[in-house]
Structure formats: C-alpha cells, structure tokens
Design an enzyme around this catalytic site. Structure first.
Site, PDB file in Angstrom:
ATOM      1  N   SER A 304      14.650   9.727  49.621  1.00  0.00           N
ATOM      2  CA  SER A 304      14.004   9.178  48.428  1.00  0.00           C
ATOM      3  C   SER A 304      13.558   7.750  48.671  1.00  0.00           C
ATOM      4  CB  SER A 304      14.957   9.206  47.229  1.00  0.00           C
ATOM      5  OG  SER A 304      14.335   8.620  46.100  1.00  0.00           O
ATOM      6  N   LYS A 359      19.557  15.666  46.284  1.00  0.00           N
ATOM      7  CA  LYS A 359      18.188  15.134  46.168  1.00  0.00           C
ATOM      8  C   LYS A 359      17.467  15.789  44.998  1.00  0.00           C
ATOM      9  CE  LYS A 359      14.366  12.984  47.359  1.00  0.00           C
ATOM     10  NZ  LYS A 359      13.254  13.723  46.801  1.00  0.00           N
ATOM     11  N   HIS A 362      18.658  14.115  41.931  1.00  0.00           N
ATOM     12  CA  HIS A 362      18.020  12.789  41.897  1.00  0.00           C
ATOM     13  C   HIS A 362      16.640  12.901  41.265  1.00  0.00           C
ATOM     14  CE1 HIS A 362      15.099   9.933  43.574  1.00  0.00           C
ATOM     15  NE2 HIS A 362      16.081   9.057  43.675  1.00  0.00           N
ATOM     16  N   ASN A 363      15.862  13.871  41.720  1.00  0.00           N
ATOM     17  CA  ASN A 363      14.506  14.020  41.207  1.00  0.00           C
ATOM     18  C   ASN A 363      14.503  14.444  39.743  1.00  0.00           C
ATOM     19  OD1 ASN A 363      13.851  13.455  43.829  1.00  0.00           O
ATOM     20  ND2 ASN A 363      12.415  15.132  44.068  1.00  0.00           N
ATOM     21  N   GLU A 366      15.053  11.441  37.756  1.00  0.00           N
ATOM     22  CA  GLU A 366      13.793  10.701  37.832  1.00  0.00           C
ATOM     23  C   GLU A 366      12.767  11.247  36.841  1.00  0.00           C
ATOM     24  OE1 GLU A 366      10.303  11.146  41.037  1.00  0.00           O
ATOM     25  OE2 GLU A 366      12.175  10.401  41.893  1.00  0.00           O
TER      26      GLU A 366
END
Length: 640
Positions: A304, A359, A362-363, A366
């Site tokens: 990222s 990940k 995480h996205n 986001e």
C-alpha cells in the site's frame, strides 16, 4: 579503489574480506584487530560498546585508509560499520569513496555462526545490540550470506568490474531481486531498491506493437542505477542470485496464473516467488500450497502507498510460508517505509493468504473513509453553502485537532487544484470506479459472520454513483433538491467534524474486528497492534488515529469496547446523531455515515427486535429458536 565489507558479527565479513583481498591482490585490514584493549574487554563480558568507545577506533581505521591512499595502495577493510556516521568517519578525507559490500542474513543463522566460533571476544550476547544499532547502507552492494564465501567474492567481483576508460564500475549479472511487471508500481519499487544500491533484475512481457523493450527502455532511462533489463524469462531467472527472489507486479487473477505456469519450470528448490498485486486471499492460500509441493516458497505481499509510496517506501504486508518470508525479510524491510521509531513498516502477517487478506481489509477501510470524507464535503458545500476554500479551511482545522490523515491531506490538496481558473474537481465526472477489494472485504465479512456496515455501504455507494444516467433521470422525475441546513454554519461545522470522527472510529473498528475474526477462524494468529504499526506510514490509511490504535490494540477484545474508544464515542454521540439526522432531513445521501450510526445504535441495544425475526423464521420454516427462560444451547419449535 578500496573496498569495505561490512555487517554485524557472524556475517562473515572478515572471511569474505580476506578472500576478496587475496583474489584482487590487495592489502587487507581487519577492523577487529585494531579495537582498543578496553573495548575488547567490554565485549568479552557481553557489554555493548558506546559511540564514545568506537570513536578512537574509527579514527585509527580512517588514518590507515588515508595512509594506504597516499601510497597508492588499494585495500579491503572488514568492519562492522553499523551506523551511517561510523561510515562517514571511515571515509573522511579519502579522495575515492569506499566501495561498500553489505553482508546480511537471518538472525538465527548469525547466532548459529557465533555459537560455533571459538576464542573470539564477540559473542552472540551482543548480536541483538548490533542488530538494533545497525543502519542499513543505501549506497552498497547487498549480499545474502546463504552463499559460500567463495560465491560471495565471485559476486562482488562480478558486480565491481573496472572499466578501463573510467573509474566507474558496471553492474554485475547477478541481481538480488527480480521484479516482473514494469507498470507504475513495478517501476517505482525497482527504483526504490536500485536507488539504495540493491541490484534489481526487471522483466516485462512483449506484446508486439504495444509493449516492446519496456524493461530495456526503463533501465536505459536510469543508467546510473543497478538495473538489469530482460524481455525473456529464462535469462531473467538466470540473472538472479540463489535462492532466487522474484516479485510479481501484474494484474491479479489470470495474469498471475499464467506467469506462474511459465516461471515454475525455471525455478529450483528453495526459490521464492511473491505476488505483490491485489490478489484474492483464497487464491493466495491455494498458490502457497501448490508451490510448496514444488519446494518453492510463495508469499502474498500486500503493498500500500500508491506510486509515491512504492518509490519512497510503502507499507508491506507479506503472508505465506514463514520460511519464505525469512529469505526476503531483509529486502522487504529495506524497501518499506519507516514508522516514527525507525522500524520498517513491514511485518510477517501470517500463513496462507493472510497478507492479502490484511491488504484487502486495508482497502476496505480506505473505501469507507474516502466516502465519509466525500459525504462531509457534500454537506459542507451543498447544504451549508461553504465555498471550496472555506471547506479547505475547515478540513485544515480538522488536521490540527486530532483527525490528521493522508486521505484528509490529499482531499485538501484536491479542493485547491485549479485548471483554467476554476476548480478541477468540478470537471470530474461523479462516477467512482473500483478494483474489487472493497467488495471482497464485504464478502469475507459475510463468510466469517461479522459486520462491515460502513465498508459495505461505501462499496454500494460506488455502484450507485456509476448509474449516472439513471440518477439524472430520477432527479428529474422526483424533483428532490438539496436543502439548506438551518442554523449557525460554524456550529454545524463543528458537529460535522465530530460526526466524521465517529464514522472514522467505527469504520476502523469494523476492519480490525474482521481481521480478529479471520485470525480466530483461520488460526492465523494475527497481531493487530503490529498491523496497525505498519499502517502508520507508507500506506493510504495512515493517520493520527492509526498511531493511537497501535497501543489500543495491544488489549484483546473488540475495539469498540476499548475504554479510550468508549470515551470518545460517548462524547461525540449526540452531534454525530444530530448531523446524520439533519443531513438526511436535508435530502443528503449519507450511506457510510448513516450505516456507521445505525450499527452503533444497534450495537448499544440491549433488547433488539431479532426475537421477532426468529419467531417469523420458526413460523414459516420451523427453523427453531432459543428461549430466554431456558439454557442457551437448547432450541425449540412451536406450532404457531
């Protein structure tokens, strides 16, 4: 031209340095032979040296190097040279800078070597201190000590080949890492490492008329860096030091499968392949198992930070075989951003597809935070009548009062970008694209039986935004217009800040709870505090809140029940609720804000209406229900 072979104790710098000097017929200096007697005594007792202890020693070594240079004598120096300032002292006054060779290896290998070494004042007791002191050199040839001293010297000599026409040196045919895929991210990662002195082999496919000589042109544009370009896979693989370490930076899905099919026959036992794209974690779990049957390690590495992060230092989330991670931890740590304490924003996440799962989450976080900022912007501009510059002023206040984040920073910059004297934002079509990770997060939450309301709402909001034509038609059919919010704007601005903070806290709680449940169900043993730490720099969702979560997540249990979060949400609950209610009443669509608030209200409900749902299910389908007046593990059915 003189060389310095450096590294912590046990790296073999003296052995390699001596052998290199013999091969090149140069004078050899072993820094250990020049330690002060007091320093030797301290180290023999397991007491780490201080900078003051090393000062006179470093000055003496520098004097020896200057003497050698004054007599036109080239030397090979073997020295720990742990800090950048130590290396600066060693090179002071030299007309030609030392060519640095940095030997590195895994801690268990280093300890094993030190344990087998007899009669030396440096013991494995001091190794941890050295590793903590070590500042990895950027301008150096990095070599892994898995190779024999003879092989290492051969690699050094291949790397530093004198050019008769100039004192410069050409790059060797041995690369420490290979990167496949020269898109924006692949190129940026290659420049990141090559700029720090690590030799990188780069490969890109050939598509006649579209993609030709991509890797070669990239290397030509960066001639001063140790980049080895290839358009043929066999030559690319042969150029890598063994065990080979290869990073795939290609589109997730079919492209990864095709590449693995092509590259597997070229690999040997112990080699490592990493997938740095946004692959689905289930695919990564399968690939880890498949590659293991071929004695090849496989890692799914979440990356990222976008183009800038890849170039300057991203946040890295490697998952897969621990043994595979250990083979490349040195390079990944060197590639990554650093947290506020100087530690790499990289950690071994866990087995199987854990890296890509983290990940993915995480996205998801986001997605929701971007939508929450968009909703705040919408309320400011279209319901509170703030100008773009006025919104910038308010968002800047947010930055200065505990809500600073990378996403807030770029939002402020976007609201200031002009084109031909007008706001560029107003010329951008209001239809958001997505790559799928937000949707995957939502699907994973459903599979794991946990809530993800704000993230799911953000995904659906993007889907709705794509229906531009339908939305325009609906606005004509229904005639619903944005209404101005009544009241003092500054009061509402403060309330809006508090509402955004509430969404942000709940959204992060969703993400970390999803990872907590995955860790429990998949037995991944995820360290949520460590994951928060590697998200404090380099990544898209880095923020002041993330810094605070590092400590909070050291406590087990749901984040929404942490005392700090309880205190903060309790304090802002009323303005959070009033802002969402006022926004919806003024015809503002607030999918993420309202989803977060709805979940929070449900989370705080002692008696929910779910008992009616259970009764309904039993009525039409005999699905049974549990009773409040009977043991919780007993189920009942009634003839309604």
């Amino acid at each position: 031209m003189s060389y310095m072979v450096m590294g912590v104790s046990g790296s073999g710098k003296s052995t390699v340095g001596r052998l290199l000097a013999e091969r090149l017929q140069l004078h050899f200096i072993d820094a250990d032979d020049h330690h002060l007697a007091t320093s030797v005594e301290k180290m023999s007792q397991g007491i780490p040296l201080t900078d003051d202890d090393r000062w006179e020693w470093l000055q003496k070594l520098n004097h020896l190097l200057q003497q050698a240079e004054n007599t036109n004598q080239e030397v090979v120096l073997a020295c720990s040279a742990l800090k950048g300032q130590y290396r600066q002292i060693l090179g002071e006054g030299l007309a030609s800078p030392l060519k640095i060779i940095y030997l590195h290896g895994e801690e268990d290998v280093l300890r094993s070597r030190l344990g087998n070494r007899k009669g030396h004042f440096m013991t494995d007791v001091l190794l941890q201190s050295q590793l903590q002191t070590l500042e990895i050199p950027q301008e150096a040839l990095h070599l892994n000590i898995v190779h024999t001293p003879e092989e290492l010297v051969t690699q050094i000599m291949q790397h530093f080949k004198p050019d008769s026409a100039s004192p410069s040196f050409t790059v060797s045919s041995v690369a420490s890492l290979g990167i496949i895929g020269m898109g924006v991210m692949g190129k940026s990662l290659a420049l990141n490492l090559a700029g720090k002195g690590i030799s990188v082999a780069v490969f890109n496919r050939t598509v006649p008329g579209k993609e030709e000589q991509v890797a070669e042109r990239f290397a030509e544009e960066n001639q001063t860096l140790p980049l080895l370009p290839f358009s043929e896979l066999p030559q690319f693989v042969q150029a890598l030091e063994k065990p080979r370490r290869i990073l795939l930076m290609v589109k997730a899905g079919r492209a990864v499968e095709e590449l693995l099919d092509q590259i597997q026959p070229l690999l040997e036992e112990g080699d490592l392949v990493m997938d740095g794209g946004n692959s689905q974690y289930q695919d990564t779990t399968r690939r880890v198992a498949e590659m293991k049957t071929r004695q090849v390690h496989f890692l799914g590495v979440g990356i990222s930070g976008g183009e800038e992060g890849a170039l300057k230092g991203p946040s890295l989330m490697p998952g897969g075989e621990k043994a595979g991670y250990e083979k490349v931890a040195d390079i990944l740590n060197f590639l990554a951003a650093q947290d506020k304490n100087g530690k790499p924003c990289c950690t071994y996440v866990g087995p199987d597809g854990a890296g890509h799962f983290v990940k993915m989450v995480h996205n998801g976080i986001e997605y929701a935070e971007m939508q929450a900022l968009a909703e705040a912007y919408q309320l400011f501009r279209y319901h509170l009548n703030f100008s773009p510059s006025g919104i910038v002023e308010e968002f800047t206040k947010w930055q200065e009062s505990g809500l600073n984040s990378y996403l807030l920073e770029i939002t402020i910059a976007i609201l200031q970008k002009q084109e031909d004297g007008t706001l560029l934002l107003d010329k951008i079509l209001d239809a958001a694209d997505q790559k799928g990770t937000g949707g995957w997060s939502t699907a994973a939450a459903l599979e794991l039986g946990t809530s993800l309301d704000s993230i799911a709402a953000a995904v659906m909001a993007r889907h709705l935004s794509a229906l531009k034509e339908q939305r325009v038609q609906a606005a004509t059919l229904y005639g619903i217009e944005p209404e101005q919010l009544v009241g003092v704007p500054l009061l509402h601005a403060q309330q809006l800040k508090q509402a955004f903070e509430g969404v942000k806290l709940i959204n992060h709680a969703f993400g970390f709870e999803l990872m907590r449940q995955a860790s429990l169900q998949f037995q991944w043993n995820l360290n949520l505090s460590e994951i928060a730490r590697i998200w404090t720099n380099g990544c898209i969702i880095r923020s002041q809140l993330m810094e605070e979560l590092v400590e909070m997540l050291k406590t087990e249990g749901p984040l929404l029940q942490h005392p700090c979060i309880v205190e903060r949400l309790s304090a802002i609950f009323l303005p959070f609720k009033e802002t969402v209610a006022a926004g919806i009443k003024a015809n503002a669509a607030l999918p993420v804000s309202s989803a977060a608030l709805n979940y929070f209200l449900g989370y705080n409900t002692v008696q929910s209406p779910a008992n009616l749902i259970q009764a309904q299910r039993d009525y039409f389908g005999a699905h049974t229900f549990r009773r409040t007046d009977q043991p919780v593990d007993q189920y009942f059915h009634v003839d309604w």
